[in-house]
Design a protein around this motif. Structure first.
Motif, short mmCIF file in Angstrom:
data_model
loop_
_atom_site.label_atom_id
_atom_site.label_comp_id
_atom_site.label_asym_id
_atom_site.label_seq_id
_atom_site.Cartn_x
_atom_site.Cartn_y
_atom_site.Cartn_z
N GLU A 59 -18.83 -32.95 37.79
CA GLU A 59 -17.95 -34.11 37.75
C GLU A 59 -17.46 -34.48 39.15
OE1 GLU A 59 -14.81 -32.88 35.21
OE2 GLU A 59 -15.98 -33.11 33.39
N TYR A 60 -18.12 -33.97 40.18
CA TYR A 60 -17.67 -34.24 41.55
C TYR A 60 -17.81 -35.72 41.85
CZ TYR A 60 -17.53 -34.42 46.59
OH TYR A 60 -17.22 -34.75 47.87
N ASP A 61 -16.73 -36.28 42.38
CA ASP A 61 -16.71 -37.68 42.77
C ASP A 61 -16.19 -37.77 44.21
OD1 ASP A 61 -16.68 -40.41 42.91
OD2 ASP A 61 -15.12 -40.69 41.40
N PRO A 62 -16.98 -38.32 45.12
CA PRO A 62 -16.52 -38.41 46.51
C PRO A 62 -15.24 -39.23 46.69
CG PRO A 62 -18.87 -38.87 46.37
CD PRO A 62 -18.36 -38.78 44.96
N ALA A 63 -14.88 -40.03 45.69
CA ALA A 63 -13.65 -40.81 45.80
C ALA A 63 -12.41 -39.93 45.83
CB ALA A 63 -13.56 -41.79 44.63
N PHE A 64 -12.53 -38.68 45.37
CA PHE A 64 -11.39 -37.77 45.35
C PHE A 64 -11.32 -36.87 46.59
CE2 PHE A 64 -12.08 -38.52 40.74
CZ PHE A 64 -10.86 -39.13 40.49
N ASN A 65 -12.13 -37.13 47.59
CA ASN A 65 -12.13 -36.28 48.78
C ASN A 65 -10.77 -36.25 49.47
OD1 ASN A 65 -14.73 -35.46 48.47
ND2 ASN A 65 -15.59 -36.89 49.96
N MET A 66 -10.08 -37.37 49.55
CA MET A 66 -8.76 -37.39 50.19
C MET A 66 -7.76 -36.58 49.39
SD MET A 66 -8.91 -38.66 53.06
CE MET A 66 -7.19 -38.71 53.46
N GLY A 67 -7.95 -36.49 48.09
CA GLY A 67 -7.09 -35.65 47.27
C GLY A 67 -7.26 -34.18 47.61
N TYR A 68 -8.50 -33.79 47.89
CA TYR A 68 -8.76 -32.40 48.27
C TYR A 68 -8.16 -32.08 49.64
CZ TYR A 68 -12.17 -32.65 44.48
OH TYR A 68 -12.77 -32.81 43.27
N PHE A 69 -8.20 -33.05 50.56
CA PHE A 69 -7.63 -32.84 51.88
C PHE A 69 -6.10 -32.94 51.87
CE2 PHE A 69 -11.96 -34.05 53.24
CZ PHE A 69 -12.24 -32.93 54.00
N GLY A 70 -5.57 -33.74 50.97
CA GLY A 70 -4.12 -33.93 50.92
C GLY A 70 -3.37 -32.85 50.16
N LYS A 71 -4.07 -32.10 49.33
CA LYS A 71 -3.42 -31.08 48.51
C LYS A 71 -2.70 -30.01 49.34
CE LYS A 71 -4.50 -28.86 44.14
NZ LYS A 71 -3.85 -29.76 43.22
N PRO A 72 -3.26 -29.50 50.44
CA PRO A 72 -2.52 -28.53 51.26
C PRO A 72 -1.26 -29.12 51.90
CG PRO A 72 -4.86 -28.37 51.73
CD PRO A 72 -4.67 -29.57 50.87
N VAL A 73 -1.33 -30.39 52.28
CA VAL A 73 -0.15 -31.03 52.86
C VAL A 73 0.94 -31.16 51.80
CG1 VAL A 73 0.72 -33.13 53.95
CG2 VAL A 73 -1.53 -32.24 54.56
N LEU A 74 0.55 -31.56 50.59
CA LEU A 74 1.52 -31.62 49.49
C LEU A 74 2.07 -30.23 49.17
CD1 LEU A 74 -0.11 -34.21 47.09
CD2 LEU A 74 1.99 -34.47 48.38
N GLY A 75 1.23 -29.21 49.27
CA GLY A 75 1.70 -27.84 49.05
C GLY A 75 2.74 -27.44 50.08
N ALA A 76 2.53 -27.82 51.33
CA ALA A 76 3.51 -27.52 52.38
C ALA A 76 4.81 -28.27 52.11
CB ALA A 76 2.96 -27.89 53.75
N LEU A 77 4.72 -29.51 51.66
CA LEU A 77 5.92 -30.26 51.33
C LEU A 77 6.65 -29.65 50.13
CD1 LEU A 77 4.68 -33.93 51.81
CD2 LEU A 77 6.26 -32.65 53.24
#
Length: 139
Positions: A59-77
């Motif tokens: 179910e991989y969709d390249p449209a969610f790539n920014m979500g994968y990169f943003g998840k660590p930043v949200l984790g830090a927040l």
């Protein structure tokens, strides 16, 4: 890269004379820096878990790539937010077991879990605000 930053943020508070860009870390900032680092580590683990799960289910969709990169930043927040909640005495405040201060340990565990599944933390606070302020009915 974010995993290295998270591990460095945690390691800088444990290793004596380790500096942040050449500046020694004030002992006051050890707990919030650890919470932010553990939240970022949880976000990296959550992003890798979501990515591998999407690939495994085909179910991989390249449209969610920014979500994968943003998840660590949200984790830090989330780690920073949990630190503020712990300082307010709402979450993992001053828990003392015998002579051991266990409050920060629970804070770090919560930071990793909040970084891993930040969606649940957001839903929790959304439901909390709806229960406090009520729901607005559309007109």
């Amino acid at each position: 890269g974010t995993l290295a930053v998270g591990v460095y943020a945690v390691a800088i508070t444990f290793i004596a004379n380790l500096t942040l860009f050449g500046i020694l870390v004030n002992p006051i900032f050890t707990v919030p820096l650890r919470a932010i680092g553990w939240g970022a580590i949880g976000g990296v683990i959550g992003a890798l878990y979501a990515l591998l799960r999407a690939v495994q289910r085909r179910e991989y969709d390249p449209a969610f790539n920014m979500g994968y990169f943003g998840k660590p930043v949200l984790g830090a927040l989330m780690g920073a937010m949990l630190f503020l909640l712990s300082q307010a005495g709402i979450l993992a405040g001053n828990i003392i077991i015998g002579d051991f201060k266990a409050g920060p340990i629970f804070l770090y565990v919560f930071a990793v879990l909040a970084g891993f599944k930040h969606e649940y933390v957001g839903d929790f606070f959304d439901n909390l605000m709806k229960s406090i302020f009520g729901r607005q009915s559309p007109k």
